[in-house]
Design an enzyme around this catalytic site. Structure first.
Site, PDB file in Angstrom:
ATOM      1  CB  CYS A 146      -0.959  -0.024   1.188  1.00  9.89           C
ATOM      2  SG  CYS A 146      -2.313   1.164   1.048  1.00  9.89           S
TER       3      CYS A 146
ATOM      4  CG  HIS B 175      -3.552  -3.784   2.876  1.00 13.22           C
ATOM      5  ND1 HIS B 175      -2.674  -3.306   3.817  1.00 13.22           N
ATOM      6  CD2 HIS B 175      -4.106  -2.683   2.283  1.00 13.22           C
ATOM      7  CE1 HIS B 175      -2.704  -1.980   3.823  1.00 13.22           C
ATOM      8  NE2 HIS B 175      -3.563  -1.573   2.898  1.00 13.22           N
TER       9      HIS B 175
ATOM     10  CD  GLU C  82      -1.431  -6.597   5.052  1.00 16.54           C
ATOM     11  OE1 GLU C  82      -1.682  -5.432   5.454  1.00 16.54           O
ATOM     12  OE2 GLU C  82      -0.953  -6.841   3.933  1.00 16.54           O
TER      13      GLU C  82
END
Length: 588
Positions: free
Chosen positions: A400, A527, A529
């Site tokens: 990001c 993102h 994750e």
């Protein structure tokens, strides 16, 4: 529908989220379909406007919901896809009730906390609990509800009262209350103290909720004497007292709970009809994972250069994703948090000692990650980090804001564009290589970004990230951003080797960037994750770990068909390069 309510006492942050997730993991391993709800008593509508230092990271769901980080624990432990209604806040409940009042739904009655707020809470829980989880499609049989905060907090009282009523609404055989309490062991006393737990349970009972299970958290294992004492003074049987001490990894929490008979108790208490005894393979995957984590010896050193490094929970999902990738690769993660401000040479906030220490930590890392964030502070340090990794061929993953700092650094130092910057930091910059997305900015701060799961289309067949994903044309990942790469500068950057290998579905927004000829210089606007799982790590994170230990090329050469942990020292990138040269020589 069966309900397990998880409450907390003595202090916050005692581990309710992991314990609630462990309840779900245990029941799911028994073949029970499970869903979860997290209740946060704050008045905010959602977690989107929180400072990371207040509650840690903001976790983003598929539907764009910005929620508490505990929902990340639920998704990772249960491998389910939840939605924004699985996170209840006081703000959401009051907003719902006030809208009904404005429409006249209460027919002129005085709207009060009891019964209107408490009824709204109960109706919300029942509605969400009966919705199928997105990637399962099955109607849940058990709903794990975690009540945030501690018993006695004034903002949590409407929720406690709601569940006091709720236990009678759904009948006793369908409702179980588990109370998580801290059992401290003061050094001066030399033994665990049960009085805080006794007081917490007494307070809970005073509000009309009687715990069926008391989960005792402690630093060291608690003996049977303490367990029996809690049983005696809290009016539960010893089998209803579960002790959870600090463990080598959170993956051992469900195993420890299972070993203390939690399945047998829930099976009888909630009439779940689990066939006993269970098969020998019960939770075999969890046990193998926990043992594998404990046996790891080789370290991989990763430096996280961010803005909120004083609180580890501010990057909870990033840390988990790094751990997942490291474990999958057969390495133990050694993560160093570096405040980006300390990498800036000329700043009032940086002392020479912190500056040299930060750069020493960065230089000694095997790989670097620059995660997301907002605001001007620390941006110069992030840009310097990106430059150093680019020049020194150090593996780097940007996420990001990390992608945006990579673009800014490249524009300044490679394209030699004067004053290249983001309009987030300088509205009138001469070369705005990062710009605002006006359609996602209506003047409010909450819920106005580009949020949730969206498609990314690969435009390069040789992309490293594409190979790590298994060579698909399209992937879907979760987003949370308000700024994007200015498309006017894309062609110039690609001409100098910074390739935007992934675009959005309309080929307008840049999603993935890779630097040609670099060991691993990768960034994503999304993102990754958020979708990482213990047994299925996020591909960009896996690429960072493998590049950091010198095994990425070998892994890609084998077309990602082997487990990364099966790569030996002979499968290093250097060996892979020699092998490729030898093969070419044979062809010639």
């Amino acid at each position: 529908m069966k309900y397990v309510l998880v409450t907390g006492g003595v202090i916050s942050g005692v581990g309710k989220g992991v314990i609630a997730s462990s309840f779900g993991a245990i029941l799911k391993s028994c073949g029970i379909h499970v869903t979860s709800i997290k209740i946060d008593p704050y008045i905010n509508i959602d977690a989107g406007t929180f400072s990371p230092y207040e509650h840690g990271e903001v976790y983003v769901l598929d539907d764009g919901g910005e929620v508490d980080l505990d929902l990340g624990n639920y998704e990772r432990f249960l491998d389910v896809i939840l939605h924004k209604d699985n996170n209840i806040t006081t703000g959401k409940i009051y907003e719902h009730v006030i809208k009904k009042e404005r429409k006249g739904d209460y027919l002129g009655k005085t709207v009060q906390v009891v019964p209107h707020i408490t009824d709204a809470i109960q109706e919300w829980v029942e509605r969400v609990a009966n919705q199928p989880v997105m990637n399962d499609g099955q109607k849940p049989e058990v709903c794990i509800v975690e009540l945030g905060g501690t018993i006695g907090d004034i903002e949590g009282m409407p929720f406690v009262e709601a569940f006091r009523q709720f236990q009678f609404r759904v009948k006793k055989e369908n409702f179980c209350c588990a109370h998580v309490s801290l059992v401290p062991c003061p050094k001066s006393a030399g033994e665990p103290k049960t009085k805080p737990t006794q007081s917490s349970v007494r307070e809970l009972r005073g509000f009309g909720l009687s715990p069926d299970l008391i989960i005792c958290r402690s630093e060291e294992p608690i003996g049977n004497n303490i367990k029996n004492k809690i049983s005696n003074f809290c009016h539960v049987s010893p089998e209803q007292v579960i002790t959870i001490h600090d463990l080598s990894s959170i993956y051992r929490v469900p195993l420890l709970m299972k070993d203390q008979g939690i399945i047998e108790y829930l099976n009888e208490r909630l009439q779940l009809n689990i066939q006993m005894p269970l098969q020998v393979t019960f939770m075999e995957t969890w046990r193998n994972l926990a043992e594998h984590v404990d046996q790891l010896r080789n370290l991989v050193n990763i430096a996280l250069v961010g803005k909120y490094t004083r609180l580890e929970d501010a990057y909870a999902s990033v840390v988990k994703a790094l751990q997942h990738a490291a474990v999958k690769s057969g390495y133990k993660l050694n993560l160093t948090f570096i405040d980006a401000v300390n990498l800036e040479s000329q700043t009032k906030e940086t002392s020479p000692i912190l500056y040299h220490k930060a750069w020493q930590q960065l230089c000694s890392a095997d790989g670097v990650i620059v995660p997301g964030g907002f605001g001007q502070r620390g941006i110069t340090g992030m840009i310097e980090t990106c430059k150093w990794c680019r020049v020194q061929n150090k593996p780097l993953l940007g996420i990001c804001l990390g992608l945006q700092t990579i673009v800014i650094e490249f524009a300044r130092n490679v394209l030699q564009l004067e004053n290249a910057n983001s309009t987030e930091f300088d509205q009138d910059c001469k070369n705005p290589v990062i710009v605002n997305m006006p359609e996602h900015n209506n003047g409010n701060m909450g819920g106005t970004m580009r949020l949730g799961k969206r498609s990314t289309r690969f435009v390069s067949p040789t992309s490293i990230v594409r190979q790590l994903y298994g060579n698909p044309e399209i992937i879907k990942e979760r987003h949370r951003h308000r700024y994007e790469v200015n498309p006017k500068y894309v062609a110039r950057m690609e001409a100098f080797g910074l390739k935007f290998v992934g675009h959005d579905e309309h080929h307008i927004r840049m999603e993935i960037v890779e630097l040609e000829g670099h060991n691993y210089y990768v960034a994503t606007q999304y993102h990754p994750e958020y979708l990482s799982r213990p047994l299925k790590p996020s591909p960009p994170f896996l690429g960072l770990i493998l590049a950091s230990v010198g095994k990425l090329k070998a892994y890609l050469t084998k077309k990602c068909r082997v487990s990364p942990s099966q790569l030996s020292d002979n499968d290093s990138d250097e060996a892979c390069t020699v092998e490729c040269i030898n093969r070419q020589s044979l062809k010639d």
